[in-house]
Design an enzyme around this catalytic site. Structure first.
Site, PDB file in Angstrom:
ATOM      1  N   ASN A 136       4.743   4.580 124.626  1.00  0.00           N
ATOM      2  CA  ASN A 136       4.041   5.857 124.506  1.00  0.00           C
ATOM      3  C   ASN A 136       4.808   6.985 125.197  1.00  0.00           C
ATOM      4  OD1 ASN A 136       1.536   7.189 123.630  1.00  0.00           O
ATOM      5  ND2 ASN A 136       1.112   7.449 125.812  1.00  0.00           N
ATOM      6  N   GLY A 137       6.136   6.931 125.113  1.00  0.00           N
ATOM      7  CA  GLY A 137       6.936   7.907 125.845  1.00  0.00           C
ATOM      8  C   GLY A 137       7.412   9.093 125.040  1.00  0.00           C
ATOM      9  N   LYS A 149       3.140  12.600 121.804  1.00  0.00           N
ATOM     10  CA  LYS A 149       2.992  12.486 120.358  1.00  0.00           C
ATOM     11  C   LYS A 149       1.736  11.698 119.988  1.00  0.00           C
ATOM     12  CE  LYS A 149       5.484  10.974 116.221  1.00  0.00           C
ATOM     13  NZ  LYS A 149       6.696  10.314 115.712  1.00  0.00           N
ATOM     14  N   GLY A 241      15.233   4.836 126.606  1.00  0.00           N
ATOM     15  CA  GLY A 241      14.949   4.019 125.433  1.00  0.00           C
ATOM     16  C   GLY A 241      13.940   2.925 125.726  1.00  0.00           C
ATOM     17  N   HIS A 242      13.391   2.327 124.652  1.00  0.00           N
ATOM     18  CA  HIS A 242      12.345   1.325 124.864  1.00  0.00           C
ATOM     19  C   HIS A 242      12.889   0.010 125.404  1.00  0.00           C
ATOM     20  CE1 HIS A 242      13.788   0.308 120.848  1.00  0.00           C
ATOM     21  NE2 HIS A 242      13.230   1.386 120.337  1.00  0.00           N
ATOM     22  N   ASN A 270       5.554   0.540 118.800  1.00  0.00           N
ATOM     23  CA  ASN A 270       5.586   1.982 119.034  1.00  0.00           C
ATOM     24  C   ASN A 270       4.206   2.575 118.765  1.00  0.00           C
ATOM     25  OD1 ASN A 270       8.308   1.703 119.527  1.00  0.00           O
ATOM     26  ND2 ASN A 270       8.937   2.419 117.498  1.00  0.00           N
ATOM     27  N   ASP A 272       3.419   5.295 117.484  1.00  0.00           N
ATOM     28  CA  ASP A 272       3.301   6.050 116.230  1.00  0.00           C
ATOM     29  C   ASP A 272       3.394   5.166 114.989  1.00  0.00           C
ATOM     30  OD1 ASP A 272       5.989   5.428 116.176  1.00  0.00           O
ATOM     31  OD2 ASP A 272       6.698   7.496 115.959  1.00  0.00           O
ATOM     32  N   LYS A 411       6.952   9.748 111.531  1.00  0.00           N
ATOM     33  CA  LYS A 411       8.113  10.362 112.164  1.00  0.00           C
ATOM     34  C   LYS A 411       8.263  11.834 111.796  1.00  0.00           C
ATOM     35  CE  LYS A 411       9.509   6.529 114.074  1.00  0.00           C
ATOM     36  NZ  LYS A 411       9.334   6.340 115.532  1.00  0.00           N
TER      37      LYS A 411
END
Length: 539
Positions: A136-137, A149, A241-242, A270, A272, A411
């Protein structure tokens, strides 16, 4: 502090002393490492409050309905040690010019990619061993957003987070289990997220947040950090990064607490990706196959040419990202024929195995160098990692080829139009395709630059059109849509430079091309336009 910034295992110099002679690259690498270590030590010394340097661990109790905010980030010096380790790995690999040998890359064997259709029925009791984590970054800057987002309203006035909460709450109440929701935030989204999740205090689930690392950007020319102090402007820092998920889980104490609560498996995705819902069959397959790590992949289309893919490299399953591909092989990588699947970033992880890898074996993820340009035109780099790259560290790790419906990311505003439309409805927070849709595939939607930002998107649609019978929509230029518009078949709308097209209320467009050079007359809410018996090919 200088000593504590050395890598966790052997010293950097020991790692690069592979040859009997020290070449120029290795010598300059040693200098760069020492300079970075000194700069990071100075950064840490700018932290005046000793409490900021400590790792403070708070975690929710196991009672349902309790909300806990894990707001303190990782200790700053711990973050800088992790960053320094990543940086010295980068220098070492750069000195050795270490690249993948393209000739050794093979497609994974059949047993490494299991079709979803072959998965066995599930036992719902396994859900008691599961936790769900959302990455959730992200800020959604490409869509013109400034906050988290996941706070964007995507369907029926509900946000990404609203839908996730609804899904897990339904899971918990239906099966009488306690699946917690964990949100990995970044320094960009942490405060926003803490404020937003307060509204879920009365829901049937526990929510925990923790912050991923904050690393300094590096000047490309000098290989020195951009920030001068620990609290320097946000523009000098980045979330790495994740792939930072594993370090952050460990350092925050979340991993240990999950294990203490009896959780054995973690589903990561993710925030989203609206298709990334808990799937009991995949969890069952993970348990039955004794796999420590499962990556959900799906069939690649021409729209997915940049997505990472699973490969066999010297007998080991690996994730290959586009950033790792040599320029001369980029077209090979994009090929749907050679690389038929791509990574959805839906990951299933055995938590005990993760603890073992982190404590005993160490996790060295492939480094992705992300070049950026600052506002004052200075070239900088960000050293990032991908969560899926961890697949090489786990026993019996493999992919599961899932339906495309498990990969529905938002996206851009073209994706958002599809999700908001009548193509989908909601059931307990989960997107369900409209049964009246006659085709298995969803329509292709391409909105131009005038629709790029969320504010423009909202202004240009008085109401989302009906697109249940749409195959393809392309919109370019200054175009506005009225209320109760219906789009069918292939519709192409092009407003030329200096032209504006207003699609009137109640208009029905079916297999039409509209250009700004055409005269449009509104009569009884129908748009009279020149007919095209055969719609032209869409570029």
């Amino acid at each position: 502090m200088a000593d504590s910034l050395m890598p966790r295992s052997d010293s950097f110099n020991a790692r690069v002393r592979g040859a009997s002679h020290i070449d120029f690259k290795t010598a300059t690498t040693g200098v760069a490492a020492k300079a970075m270590r000194n700069e990071l030590s100075a950064l840490v010394n700018t932290v005046k409050d000793p409490e900021t340097r400590k790792v403070r661990t708070r975690y929710p109790l196991s009672a349902i309905l309790q909300m806990i905010e894990r707001s303190p980030p990782q200790a700053f010096d711990t973050e800088m040690q992790s960053f320094f380790y990543l940086f010295t790995r980068y220098l070492s690999e750069r000195a050795r010019s270490q690249e993948l040998n393209w000739d050794l890359i093979q497609s994974p064997s059949e047993d490494k990619i299991v079709p979803y259709s072959k998965l066995a029925p599930a036992d719902a009791s396994n859900l008691s061993k599961l936790a769900v984590l959302k990455v959730n970054g992200g800020l959604g800057t490409s869509m013109g957003m400034t906050g988290a987002k996941s706070a964007l309203e995507v369907k029926n006035d509900m946000t990404f987070l609203d839908l996730t909460v609804r899904q897990i709450e339904h899971l918990n109440t239906t099966h009488r289990v306690d699946v917690p929701l964990i949100l990995m935030t970044s320094f960009n989204t942490h405060e926003d997220t803490l404020r937003i999740i307060k509204k879920y205090a009365n829901q049937q689930l526990r929510i925990t947040t923790f912050n991923q690392s904050r690393y300094p950007r590096i000047y490309k020319e000098t290989l020195l950090p951009c920030p001068r102090t620990a609290d320097d402007d946000k523009k000098h820092w980045y979330p790495p990064g994740h792939g930072d998920l594993y370090n952050a889980l460990m350092h925050s104490g979340v991993l240990d607490q999950l294990l203490a609560e009896g959780k054995e498996y973690l589903f990561v995705s993710n925030s989203d990706n609206l298709g990334a819902v808990v799937d009991e069959k995949i969890l069952q397959h993970m348990i039955d196959s004794k796999s420590e790590f499962i990556m959900e992949v799906t069939d690649k289309t021409k729209a997915d040419i940049k997505g990472g893919t699973l490969i066999d490299y010297e007998g080991q399953i690996r994730l290959l990202e586009v950033a790792q591909v040599p320029n001369e092989h980029i077209e090979d990588f994009k090929s749907v024929r050679k690389f038929k699947i791509f990574n959805t970033n839906n990951l299933w992880i055995n938590l005990r195995a993760l603890k073992r890898v982190m404590e005993n074996e160490g996790m060295e993820l492939d480094i992705i160098v992300n070049p950026k340009t600052t506002d004052d035109d200075q070239a900088v780099i960000q050293l990032e990692t991908a969560a899926g790259a961890a697949i090489k560290h786990f026993n019996n790790a493999h992919g599961v080829n899932v339906p495309r419906s498990r990969f529905l990311p938002v996206k851009n505003c073209s994706d958002l139009l599809l999700i908001k439309s009548d193509i989908y409805s909601l059931e307990h927070g989960q997107l369900v395709i409209n049964p009246n849709r006659m085709f298995e595939t969803t329509p292709v939607i391409k909105l131009g630059d005038h629709f790029k930002k969320i504010q423009q998107f909202q202004k240009r649609f008085k109401k989302i059109p009906t697109i249940i019978e749409l195959d393809h929509l392309t919109v370019t230029g200054d175009v506005y849509f009225g209320r109760n518009v219906t789009l069918r078949g292939t519709v192409i709308i092009v407003a030329n430079e200096g032209q504006r097209i207003d699609i009137p209320d109640g208009c029905v467009l079916e297999n039409r091309l509209l250009s700004g050079n055409l005269n449009m007359i509104v009569r009884t809410t129908r748009l009279m336009i020149e007919d095209y018996p055969d719609p032209p090919d869409v570029p």
